[in-house]
Design a protein around this motif. Structure first.
Motif, PDB file in Angstrom:
ATOM      1  N   ASP A   1       0.741  -1.377  -0.042  1.00 59.28           N
ATOM      2  CA  ASP A   1      -0.060   0.026   0.018  1.00 59.28           C
ATOM      3  C   ASP A   1       0.745   1.229   0.141  1.00 59.28           C
ATOM      4  O   ASP A   1       0.406   2.302  -0.928  1.00 59.28           O
ATOM      5  CB  ASP A   1      -0.905  -0.044   1.135  1.00 59.28           C
ATOM      6  CG  ASP A   1      -2.041  -1.030   1.046  1.00 59.28           C
ATOM      7  OD1 ASP A   1      -2.323  -1.275  -0.066  1.00 59.28           O
ATOM      8  OD2 ASP A   1      -2.487  -1.508   2.245  1.00 59.28           O
ATOM      9  N   ILE A   2       2.026   1.221   0.635  1.00 61.68           N
ATOM     10  CA  ILE A   2       2.913   2.349   0.797  1.00 61.68           C
ATOM     11  C   ILE A   2       3.523   2.567  -0.705  1.00 61.68           C
ATOM     12  O   ILE A   2       3.727   3.897  -1.097  1.00 61.68           O
ATOM     13  CB  ILE A   2       3.897   2.145   1.709  1.00 61.68           C
ATOM     14  CG1 ILE A   2       3.274   2.311   3.115  1.00 61.68           C
ATOM     15  CG2 ILE A   2       5.004   3.222   1.632  1.00 61.68           C
ATOM     16  CD1 ILE A   2       4.361   1.829   4.252  1.00 61.68           C
ATOM     17  N   LEU A   3       3.958   1.445  -1.391  1.00 58.69           N
ATOM     18  CA  LEU A   3       4.559   1.481  -2.656  1.00 58.69           C
ATOM     19  C   LEU A   3       3.356   1.886  -3.502  1.00 58.69           C
ATOM     20  O   LEU A   3       3.920   2.826  -4.196  1.00 58.69           O
ATOM     21  CB  LEU A   3       4.773   0.091  -3.045  1.00 58.69           C
ATOM     22  CG  LEU A   3       5.767   0.087  -4.285  1.00 58.69           C
ATOM     23  CD1 LEU A   3       6.839   0.653  -4.270  1.00 58.69           C
ATOM     24  CD2 LEU A   3       5.901  -1.575  -4.567  1.00 58.69           C
ATOM     25  N   LEU A   4       2.371   1.767  -3.586  1.00 60.45           N
ATOM     26  CA  LEU A   4       1.128   2.524  -4.337  1.00 60.45           C
ATOM     27  C   LEU A   4       1.023   3.660  -3.954  1.00 60.45           C
ATOM     28  O   LEU A   4       0.845   4.700  -5.093  1.00 60.45           O
ATOM     29  CB  LEU A   4       0.015   1.525  -4.062  1.00 60.45           C
ATOM     30  CG  LEU A   4      -0.225   0.254  -4.689  1.00 60.45           C
ATOM     31  CD1 LEU A   4      -1.110  -0.613  -4.254  1.00 60.45           C
ATOM     32  CD2 LEU A   4      -0.183   0.014  -6.207  1.00 60.45           C
ATOM     33  N   SER A   5       0.999   4.027  -2.888  1.00 62.40           N
ATOM     34  CA  SER A   5       0.596   5.494  -2.668  1.00 62.40           C
ATOM     35  C   SER A   5       1.487   6.393  -2.820  1.00 62.40           C
ATOM     36  O   SER A   5       1.343   7.527  -3.243  1.00 62.40           O
ATOM     37  CB  SER A   5       0.125   5.531  -1.277  1.00 62.40           C
ATOM     38  OG  SER A   5       0.923   5.200  -0.080  1.00 62.40           O
ATOM     39  N   LYS A   6       2.932   6.386  -2.555  1.00 63.40           N
ATOM     40  CA  LYS A   6       3.865   7.365  -2.515  1.00 63.40           C
ATOM     41  C   LYS A   6       5.352   6.666  -2.950  1.00 63.40           C
ATOM     42  O   LYS A   6       6.418   7.483  -2.877  1.00 63.40           O
ATOM     43  CB  LYS A   6       4.054   8.012  -0.984  1.00 63.40           C
ATOM     44  CG  LYS A   6       4.468   6.917   0.092  1.00 63.40           C
ATOM     45  CD  LYS A   6       4.575   7.756   1.394  1.00 63.40           C
ATOM     46  CE  LYS A   6       5.125   7.003   2.434  1.00 63.40           C
ATOM     47  NZ  LYS A   6       4.958   7.831   3.857  1.00 63.40           N
ATOM     48  N   GLY A   7       5.312   5.329  -3.334  1.00 62.64           N
ATOM     49  CA  GLY A   7       6.599   4.880  -3.642  1.00 62.64           C
ATOM     50  C   GLY A   7       7.189   5.196  -4.823  1.00 62.64           C
ATOM     51  O   GLY A   7       6.436   5.942  -5.673  1.00 62.64           O
ATOM     52  N   ASP A   8       8.387   4.943  -5.419  1.00 61.12           N
ATOM     53  CA  ASP A   8       9.070   5.471  -6.279  1.00 61.12           C
ATOM     54  C   ASP A   8       9.278   4.306  -7.442  1.00 61.12           C
ATOM     55  O   ASP A   8       9.470   3.123  -6.859  1.00 61.12           O
ATOM     56  CB  ASP A   8      10.539   6.113  -6.176  1.00 61.12           C
ATOM     57  CG  ASP A   8      10.465   7.278  -5.379  1.00 61.12           C
ATOM     58  OD1 ASP A   8       9.690   8.123  -5.454  1.00 61.12           O
ATOM     59  OD2 ASP A   8      11.343   7.671  -4.526  1.00 61.12           O
ATOM     60  N   PHE A   9       9.001   4.612  -8.661  1.00 59.25           N
ATOM     61  CA  PHE A   9       9.020   3.532  -9.671  1.00 59.25           C
ATOM     62  C   PHE A   9      10.227   4.130 -10.772  1.00 59.25           C
ATOM     63  O   PHE A   9      10.416   5.089 -10.878  1.00 59.25           O
ATOM     64  CB  PHE A   9       7.838   3.450 -10.371  1.00 59.25           C
ATOM     65  CG  PHE A   9       6.791   2.648  -9.498  1.00 59.25           C
ATOM     66  CD1 PHE A   9       6.620   1.254  -9.823  1.00 59.25           C
ATOM     67  CD2 PHE A   9       6.083   3.270  -8.497  1.00 59.25           C
ATOM     68  CE1 PHE A   9       5.625   0.616  -9.088  1.00 59.25           C
ATOM     69  CE2 PHE A   9       5.261   2.488  -7.867  1.00 59.25           C
ATOM     70  CZ  PHE A   9       4.816   1.335  -8.224  1.00 59.25           C
ATOM     71  N   PRO A  10      10.699   3.159 -11.555  1.00 57.34           N
ATOM     72  CA  PRO A  10      11.898   3.410 -12.614  1.00 57.34           C
ATOM     73  C   PRO A  10      11.547   4.614 -13.317  1.00 57.34           C
ATOM     74  O   PRO A  10      12.312   5.228 -14.111  1.00 57.34           O
ATOM     75  CB  PRO A  10      12.181   2.099 -12.893  1.00 57.34           C
ATOM     76  CG  PRO A  10      11.468   0.981 -11.941  1.00 57.34           C
ATOM     77  CD  PRO A  10      10.584   1.562 -11.385  1.00 57.34           C
ATOM     78  N   GLU A  11      10.109   4.617 -13.690  1.00 50.54           N
ATOM     79  CA  GLU A  11       9.643   5.683 -14.715  1.00 50.54           C
ATOM     80  C   GLU A  11       8.365   6.329 -14.059  1.00 50.54           C
ATOM     81  O   GLU A  11       7.823   5.815 -13.226  1.00 50.54           O
ATOM     82  CB  GLU A  11       9.192   5.090 -16.317  1.00 50.54           C
ATOM     83  CG  GLU A  11       8.474   3.901 -15.892  1.00 50.54           C
ATOM     84  CD  GLU A  11       8.842   2.649 -15.307  1.00 50.54           C
ATOM     85  OE1 GLU A  11      10.006   2.216 -15.828  1.00 50.54           O
ATOM     86  OE2 GLU A  11       8.025   1.963 -14.581  1.00 50.54           O
TER      87      GLU A  11
END
Length: 338
Positions: free
Chosen positions: A7-17
């Motif tokens: 959920d944290i990754l979805l809401s405010k995490g960083d992705f490679p692009e």
């Protein structure tokens, strides 16, 4: 990883692009995040009788294995394995900073409207599509590694594993409705005992290959050249199967959608391109394999119902269990009366 970290990754995490979309699709063994152009799959830290993702190293190993195996037929989809890192109070996929929490398989996003299960629900899968697909599968099987050493009767135990779901399903459906499970196990045991020589002959004749292992309509894109994806990486024995077992899964799936004519066309056209079913006994074995696949889908959906995060998801999974148990019953009748 945990669901809270997802959920944290979805809401405010960083992705490679940069991506505007971050949609979560959850299965019983993975979290899949759909972004604008790419898809990231993270394996759940779980252990079942048929898979073990319980440690970080095991999940890393299976991510790399997933890439390797799927590149046999989906090089343009399966790209790389990336670490999932913790950076202060947030998370990031890729990069070099932060402690590694997990690993993700990066895939190119395909048009979901071309997924075969979606097209089946819209009645947009044609005979031409099925012939194309049957030829693509035959080509893949023709190039797949031949397996000569295997306990061919291990399918008996895998079929009988459905018994482990009886207690849970009886609380959902009642004991009368799940009587098909005991009936199915009895028929399966008898059928395999009678036909073990044929099964061993098929092994020595080269019909067991390193297959896809999970070949149903949700794992196929119907493009000008049909695109298979998402093969089963976590258990080699589940891929080292009779090619008829593989095609039976797809045909059973077509019949679950009410497309029996397409199912019949699929196996007959496949058999023209890769002759794997020549006798009446082998045709009966194909029916057995469809029963086995209906059995496995019933079990998988039972597991999904157990782990469902809400009542709606649980009801949906249980409806699928009922559907596959009904299919299983029909195949059993064919085995008994055929």
């Amino acid at each position: 990883m945990t669901k809270n970290q997802i959920d944290i990754l979805l809401s405010k995490g960083d992705f490679p692009e940069i991506t505007g979309q971050r949609k979560l699709v959850e299965t019983h063994i993975s979290w899949v995040i759909l972004c604008d152009r790419f898809v990231y799959k993270i394996k759940k830290p779980i252990r079942y009788s048929f898979l073990d993702f319980s440690t970080l190293e095991l999940r890393k190993h299976n991510c790399h294995k997933e890439i390797e195996l799927n590149q046999r037929f989906a090089k343009d989809i399966y790209l790389k394995v990336l670490p999932v890192r913790k950076i202060q109070d947030s998370l990031a996929i890729g990069g070099t900073k932060g402690a590694i929490l997990d690993y993700a398989v990066k895939m190119r996003k395909m048009d979901p409207g071309r997924q075969m299960d979606v097209l089946l629900t819209k009645d947009k899968v044609t005979s031409f599509d099925i012939r194309n697909l049957a030829e693509r599968i035959a080509q893949f099987h023709g190039n797949a590694r031949i397996i000569y050493k295997k306990n061919v009767l291990d399918i008996k135990q895998r079929f009988n594993d459905l018994e482990a779901e009886k207690q849970f399903l009886s609380t959902c459906f009642g004991t009368n409705k799940i009587g098909v499970i005991d009936h199915a196990i009895g028929i399966s045991d008898t059928f395999l005992d009678k036909n073990k020589k044929l099964l061993k002959n098929r092994l020595s004749s080269g019909f067991f290959r390193d297959c896809h292992g999970d070949l149903h309509s949700r794992n196929i894109f119907l493009l000008p050249t049909p695109q298979l994806f998402d093969c089963l990486e976590f258990n080699d024995d589940y891929r080292y199967i009779d090619v008829l077992n593989e095609v039976a899964f797809l045909c059973m799936d077509l019949e679950a959608f009410g497309k029996r004519e397409l199912s019949n066309l699929c196996i007959e056209h496949y058999n023209l391109k890769f002759p794997a079913m020549g006798t009446q006994k082998e045709r009966k074995f194909f029916v057995y394999y469809k029963a086995y696949r209906a059995n496995i889908r019933a079990k998988v959906n039972s597991l999904r119902a157990k782990s469902a995060s809400n009542e709606s998801a649980k009801r949906k999974a249980l409806a699928e269990v009922e559907r596959y148990l009904a299919l299983l019953q029909g195949y059993l009748e064919l085995l008994e009366n055929g």
